[in-house]
Write an enzyme that holds these catalytic residues in place. Structure first.
Site, PDB file in Angstrom:
ATOM      1  N   ARG A   1      -5.233  28.542  72.199  1.00 33.00           N
ATOM      2  CA  ARG A   1      -4.021  27.892  72.465  1.00 33.00           C
ATOM      3  C   ARG A   1      -3.723  26.388  72.517  1.00 33.00           C
ATOM      4  O   ARG A   1      -4.887  25.776  72.652  1.00 33.00           O
ATOM      5  CB  ARG A   1      -3.639  28.438  73.914  1.00 33.00           C
TER       6      ARG A   1
ATOM      7  N   GLU B   1       4.301  23.905  70.844  1.00 31.64           N
ATOM      8  CA  GLU B   1       5.136  24.673  69.726  1.00 31.64           C
ATOM      9  C   GLU B   1       6.470  25.571  70.149  1.00 31.64           C
ATOM     10  O   GLU B   1       6.473  25.918  71.073  1.00 31.64           O
ATOM     11  CB  GLU B   1       3.939  25.735  69.285  1.00 31.64           C
TER      12      GLU B   1
ATOM     13  N   HIS C   1       0.734  29.119  63.931  1.00 35.38           N
ATOM     14  CA  HIS C   1       0.503  30.103  65.173  1.00 35.38           C
ATOM     15  C   HIS C   1       0.499  31.564  64.250  1.00 35.38           C
ATOM     16  O   HIS C   1       1.514  32.340  64.600  1.00 35.38           O
ATOM     17  CB  HIS C   1       1.556  30.115  65.941  1.00 35.38           C
TER      18      HIS C   1
HETATM   19  C1  DGY Z   1      -1.885  36.302  70.652  1.00 37.24           C
HETATM   20  O1  DGY Z   1      -1.749  37.577  70.619  1.00 37.24           O
HETATM   21  O2  DGY Z   1      -1.964  35.877  71.807  1.00 37.24           O
HETATM   22  C2  DGY Z   1      -1.368  35.425  69.533  1.00 37.24           C
HETATM   23  O3  DGY Z   1      -1.592  34.316  69.872  1.00 37.24           O
HETATM   24  C3  DGY Z   1       0.190  35.723  69.249  1.00 37.24           C
HETATM   25  O4  DGY Z   1       0.714  35.254  70.205  1.00 37.24           O
END
Ligand code: DGY
Length: 329
Positions: A242, A271, A289
């Site tokens: 993240r 983001e 992402h």
């Molecule tokens: C997750 O599955 O957490 C990925 O980052 C997609 O949001």
């Protein structure tokens, strides 16, 4: 509309199979198009709903839950659940599920691809070529760093971290070092050939540092100026976890001053907005992402989120509950 069926919201555009599956059990209100509901829109659309099928872009807070007293289940199509206040959900007996496992190998593939692209300056090379900047060959032209045989550092040795470690060790002969909240059992360390280090030592030793830890108040900006200062000037930093884990201003400064060699980022603190300081730097690979974005994996995540929602509201055990102490309806 069926008055007898529980009402659920599909808060983002979902695969047709998901809409179909949920419609067989529930009175479905499905968001169309690719927009993200604002918090006020989400609150309005959740009125009278027993369940919510969401993704990482919908925030579920205690305040929202208080305003949606009929909500009993929140099922996110993501493994990360930092957008959901899990304690607030549990306190209100709202069942929460996520989608682990089905995205592990796909995300690890991407983490490794980002590592390779970053270490070997692939984006920089492609940009230069497309811009007509490729004039000739020279001995140090776009010379990057080796992946094979180097030291792979992993911060956050969960399922995805371990899958990346396997790729490094067995595919690229890398030495694997890691730090995690809890140390892996000895057999797992032996299988991965992974050595546990303190976070500081991990930062010092890694040639390529991959961040795969969950985001929380504890991990917010856990890679900032002081941590980056411990890294090798030749090191690369990869983030597929993240954005908020990294202090992006500190990272941009370090990249600009070449205090580390390069970074590969698939996630960003604000983001889809990207810190402008990162956008102009040549030594950072930026992707939007997409680490889990293959069609089979996204369909598997969506299917699992739907299965969780069906189970949660029909008295069955959801396959991947985050608060199993909350029983299904
Ligand atoms: C997750 O599955 O957490 C990925 O980052 C997609 O949001």
């Amino acid at each position: 509309m069926d008055a007898l069926k529980p009402k659920v919201l599909i808060a983002r555009r979902a695969p047709a199979a998901v809409v179909e599956k949920l419609s067989a059990h529930f009175d479905v209100d499905a968001v169309q198009g690719d927009g993200v509901l604002t918090p006020d829109e989400l609150l309005a659309r959740l009125q009278g709903k027993a369940g919510a099928y969401i993704t990482g872009t919908e925030r579920i807070t205690g305040e929202l839950l208080d305003a949606c007293p009929e909500l009993r289940a929140v099922c996110t199509m993501s493994v990360g659940y930092n957008h959901i206040d899990l304690a607030a959900c549990t306190a209100r007996r709202v069942l929460v599920t996520n989608t682990p496992d089905v995205l592990t190998e796909t995300t690890a593939d991407f983490g490794f691809a980002l590592l390779m692209a970053t270490a070997r300056r692939m984006s920089e090379g492609e940009r230069l070529l497309r811009d007509g900047g490729w004039k000739s060959w020279s001995w140090d032209f776009l010379a990057g760093s080796d992946v094979y045989s180097s030291t792979l550092g992993i911060l956050g040795m969960g399922r995805i971290g371990q899958a990346i470690a396997r790729r490094g060790r067995f595919g690229f002969g890398m030495k694997v070092v890691y730090h995690n909240r809890s140390r892996l059992p000895a057999e797992a360390e032996a299988e991965l050939g992974a050595r546990y280090l303190t976070k500081e030592e991990l930062l010092r030793q890694a040639d390529h540092l991959v961040l795969v830890l969950p985001y929380s108040a504890q991990s917010h900006h856990c890679i900032a100026a002081a941590e980056i200062a411990l890294m090798k000037p030749t090191a690369t930093l990869i983030n597929v976890a993240r954005g908020g884990i990294v202090d992006e201003d500190a990272l941009a400064a370090a990249l600009r001053e070449q205090r580390i060699a390069a970074a590969g980022l698939d996630v960003f603190e604000g983001e889809p907005r990207v810190n402008p300081a990162l956008l102009t730097l040549p030594n950072v690979v930026l992707t939007p992402h997409i680490a889990s974005a293959t069609m089979p994996t996204r369909l598997a995540m969506a299917g699992l989120a739907a299965d969780n929602l069906v189970a949660a509201l029909t008295g069955a055990t959801p396959p991947t509950s985050l608060n199993p102490e909350v029983l299904p309806l």
